[in-house]
Design a protein around this motif. Structure first.
Motif, PDB file in Angstrom:
ATOM      1  N   GLY A 102       0.811  -1.220   0.000  1.00 18.70           N
ATOM      2  CA  GLY A 102       0.000   0.000   0.000  1.00 18.70           C
ATOM      3  C   GLY A 102       0.839   1.261   0.000  1.00 18.70           C
ATOM      4  O   GLY A 102       0.564   2.206  -0.759  1.00 18.70           O
ATOM      5  N   ILE A 103       1.866   1.306   0.827  1.00 16.49           N
ATOM      6  CA  ILE A 103       2.707   2.515   0.893  1.00 16.49           C
ATOM      7  C   ILE A 103       3.559   2.656  -0.357  1.00 16.49           C
ATOM      8  O   ILE A 103       3.788   3.778  -0.840  1.00 16.49           O
ATOM      9  CB  ILE A 103       3.567   2.512   2.179  1.00 16.49           C
ATOM     10  CG1 ILE A 103       2.673   2.518   3.414  1.00 16.49           C
ATOM     11  CG2 ILE A 103       4.538   3.684   2.193  1.00 16.49           C
ATOM     12  CD1 ILE A 103       1.747   3.724   3.516  1.00 16.49           C
ATOM     13  N   ILE A 104       4.024   1.538  -0.913  1.00 23.12           N
ATOM     14  CA  ILE A 104       4.766   1.597  -2.183  1.00 23.12           C
ATOM     15  C   ILE A 104       3.910   2.301  -3.234  1.00 23.12           C
ATOM     16  O   ILE A 104       4.371   3.214  -3.932  1.00 23.12           O
ATOM     17  CB  ILE A 104       5.174   0.188  -2.656  1.00 23.12           C
ATOM     18  CG1 ILE A 104       6.278  -0.381  -1.770  1.00 23.12           C
ATOM     19  CG2 ILE A 104       5.616   0.213  -4.116  1.00 23.12           C
ATOM     20  CD1 ILE A 104       6.561  -1.863  -1.996  1.00 23.12           C
ATOM     21  N   ASN A 105       2.660   1.885  -3.351  1.00 21.76           N
ATOM     22  CA  ASN A 105       1.776   2.473  -4.359  1.00 21.76           C
ATOM     23  C   ASN A 105       1.335   3.881  -4.007  1.00 21.76           C
ATOM     24  O   ASN A 105       1.161   4.725  -4.893  1.00 21.76           O
ATOM     25  CB  ASN A 105       0.571   1.560  -4.589  1.00 21.76           C
ATOM     26  CG  ASN A 105       0.963   0.355  -5.404  1.00 21.76           C
ATOM     27  OD1 ASN A 105       1.319   0.491  -6.565  1.00 21.76           O
ATOM     28  ND2 ASN A 105       0.937  -0.807  -4.795  1.00 21.76           N
ATOM     29  N   ALA A 106       1.168   4.171  -2.729  1.00 22.14           N
ATOM     30  CA  ALA A 106       0.790   5.526  -2.321  1.00 22.14           C
ATOM     31  C   ALA A 106       1.888   6.522  -2.694  1.00 22.14           C
ATOM     32  O   ALA A 106       1.597   7.608  -3.222  1.00 22.14           O
ATOM     33  CB  ALA A 106       0.520   5.575  -0.826  1.00 22.14           C
ATOM     34  N   LEU A 107       3.130   6.169  -2.446  1.00 21.30           N
ATOM     35  CA  LEU A 107       4.224   7.077  -2.787  1.00 21.30           C
ATOM     36  C   LEU A 107       4.365   7.201  -4.301  1.00 21.30           C
ATOM     37  O   LEU A 107       4.682   8.280  -4.811  1.00 21.30           O
ATOM     38  CB  LEU A 107       5.538   6.611  -2.151  1.00 21.30           C
ATOM     39  CG  LEU A 107       6.501   7.745  -1.911  1.00 21.30           C
ATOM     40  CD1 LEU A 107       5.962   8.675  -0.840  1.00 21.30           C
ATOM     41  CD2 LEU A 107       7.849   7.239  -1.522  1.00 21.30           C
ATOM     42  N   ASN A 108       4.107   6.122  -5.003  1.00 21.46           N
ATOM     43  CA  ASN A 108       4.155   6.170  -6.459  1.00 21.46           C
ATOM     44  C   ASN A 108       3.078   7.119  -6.997  1.00 21.46           C
ATOM     45  O   ASN A 108       3.301   7.823  -7.983  1.00 21.46           O
ATOM     46  CB  ASN A 108       3.977   4.766  -7.039  1.00 21.46           C
ATOM     47  CG  ASN A 108       4.311   4.688  -8.509  1.00 21.46           C
ATOM     48  OD1 ASN A 108       4.968   5.564  -9.063  1.00 21.46           O
ATOM     49  ND2 ASN A 108       3.856   3.648  -9.142  1.00 21.46           N
ATOM     50  N   MET A 109       1.943   7.163  -6.327  1.00 19.15           N
ATOM     51  CA  MET A 109       0.862   8.032  -6.784  1.00 19.15           C
ATOM     52  C   MET A 109       1.151   9.519  -6.546  1.00 19.15           C
ATOM     53  O   MET A 109       0.692  10.357  -7.320  1.00 19.15           O
ATOM     54  CB  MET A 109      -0.451   7.661  -6.079  1.00 19.15           C
ATOM     55  CG  MET A 109      -0.972   6.290  -6.451  1.00 19.15           C
ATOM     56  SD  MET A 109      -1.286   6.094  -8.202  1.00 19.15           S
ATOM     57  CE  MET A 109      -2.707   7.118  -8.394  1.00 19.15           C
ATOM     58  N   ILE A 110       1.892   9.859  -5.487  1.00 25.26           N
ATOM     59  CA  ILE A 110       2.142  11.282  -5.249  1.00 25.26           C
ATOM     60  C   ILE A 110       3.343  11.799  -6.028  1.00 25.26           C
ATOM     61  O   ILE A 110       3.589  13.002  -6.053  1.00 25.26           O
ATOM     62  CB  ILE A 110       2.306  11.617  -3.744  1.00 25.26           C
ATOM     63  CG1 ILE A 110       3.555  10.980  -3.148  1.00 25.26           C
ATOM     64  CG2 ILE A 110       1.070  11.245  -2.977  1.00 25.26           C
ATOM     65  CD1 ILE A 110       3.874  11.495  -1.770  1.00 25.26           C
ATOM     66  N   ASP A 111       4.084  10.896  -6.684  1.00 25.04           N
ATOM     67  CA  ASP A 111       5.202  11.340  -7.513  1.00 25.04           C
ATOM     68  C   ASP A 111       4.633  11.937  -8.798  1.00 25.04           C
ATOM     69  O   ASP A 111       3.631  11.484  -9.316  1.00 25.04           O
ATOM     70  CB  ASP A 111       6.113  10.158  -7.846  1.00 25.04           C
ATOM     71  CG  ASP A 111       7.328  10.581  -8.645  1.00 25.04           C
ATOM     72  OD1 ASP A 111       7.804  11.720  -8.435  1.00 25.04           O
ATOM     73  OD2 ASP A 111       7.804   9.784  -9.468  1.00 25.04           O
ATOM     74  N   GLY A 112       5.258  12.959  -9.286  1.00 20.76           N
ATOM     75  CA  GLY A 112       4.814  13.545 -10.539  1.00 20.76           C
ATOM     76  C   GLY A 112       4.878  15.052 -10.573  1.00 20.76           C
ATOM     77  O   GLY A 112       4.926  15.641 -11.628  1.00 20.76           O
TER      78      GLY A 112
END
Length: 183
Positions: A102-112
């Motif tokens: 979950g945290i792996i994907n959460a951090l991936n989502m805020i990148d950009g």
């Protein structure tokens, strides 16, 4: 689609953070740093390849799940935060793996956006480093924070490089893995 730059910006900043972290881990020779660097290597490699070729979500999710299971497998069960809080091991292990993915994907989502994921990760790493002062986890988090802060010099607006999937997934794993095993 979330990036505001009109020209193309490289996405491999996470490789620089990973290499800095792994190199410092070899220098300081702390077991948790080695384990994080070794287990996150598939995330970094798949993330870097995804930045080039745009993989479908399923292979990336499979790698994330395998890395999370590897972390839980190689981590002493007594050091899991949930076990320390009284949760049965049979429940703590899958919940910890779920937390990691979950945290792996959460951090991936805020990148950009310029600096957002990097600043967030640096603050979290410094915070974990401070609250675990005097332990190996503290050293690991300060090494990670140093690597992130060096990267931020090139990621703040206007960004010259982004984390990419290799960096955001690595940072998500390193932060969540360390937080899941704090003393």
């Amino acid at each position: 689609f979330r990036r505001k730059n009109s020209e193309r910006v490289p996405l491999w900043g996470g490789l620089a953070i990973y290499i800095s972290f792994a190199s410092a881990g070899l220098f300081f020779a702390y077991e948790q740093t080695w384990l994080l660097a070794l287990l996150s290597l598939p995330l970094v490699l798949v993330g870097a390849m995804d930045d080039l070729f745009q993989f479908r979500p399923r292979p990336k999710a499979l790698i994330q799940l395998l890395v999370a299971v590897g972390w839980v497998y190689f981590t002493p069960k007594a050091s899991l935060v949930l076990v320390q809080a009284g949760c049965p091991v049979e429940l703590a292990v899958p919940l910890t793996a779920f937390w990691l993915v979950g945290i792996i994907n959460a951090l991936n989502m805020i990148d950009g956006l310029d600096g957002v994921a990097g600043i967030f990760s640096a603050v979290v790493a410094l915070f974990i480093g401070i609250i675990t002062w005097g332990t190996g986890s503290s050293l690991v988090m300060f090494i990670l924070a140093g690597a992130i802060l060096a990267f931020l010099a090139f990621n703040l607006p206007p960004a010259k490089i982004y984390l990419g999937d290799s960096g955001s997934t690595f940072l998500g794993f390193a932060l969540s893995g360390t937080a899941a095993t704090m003393p």
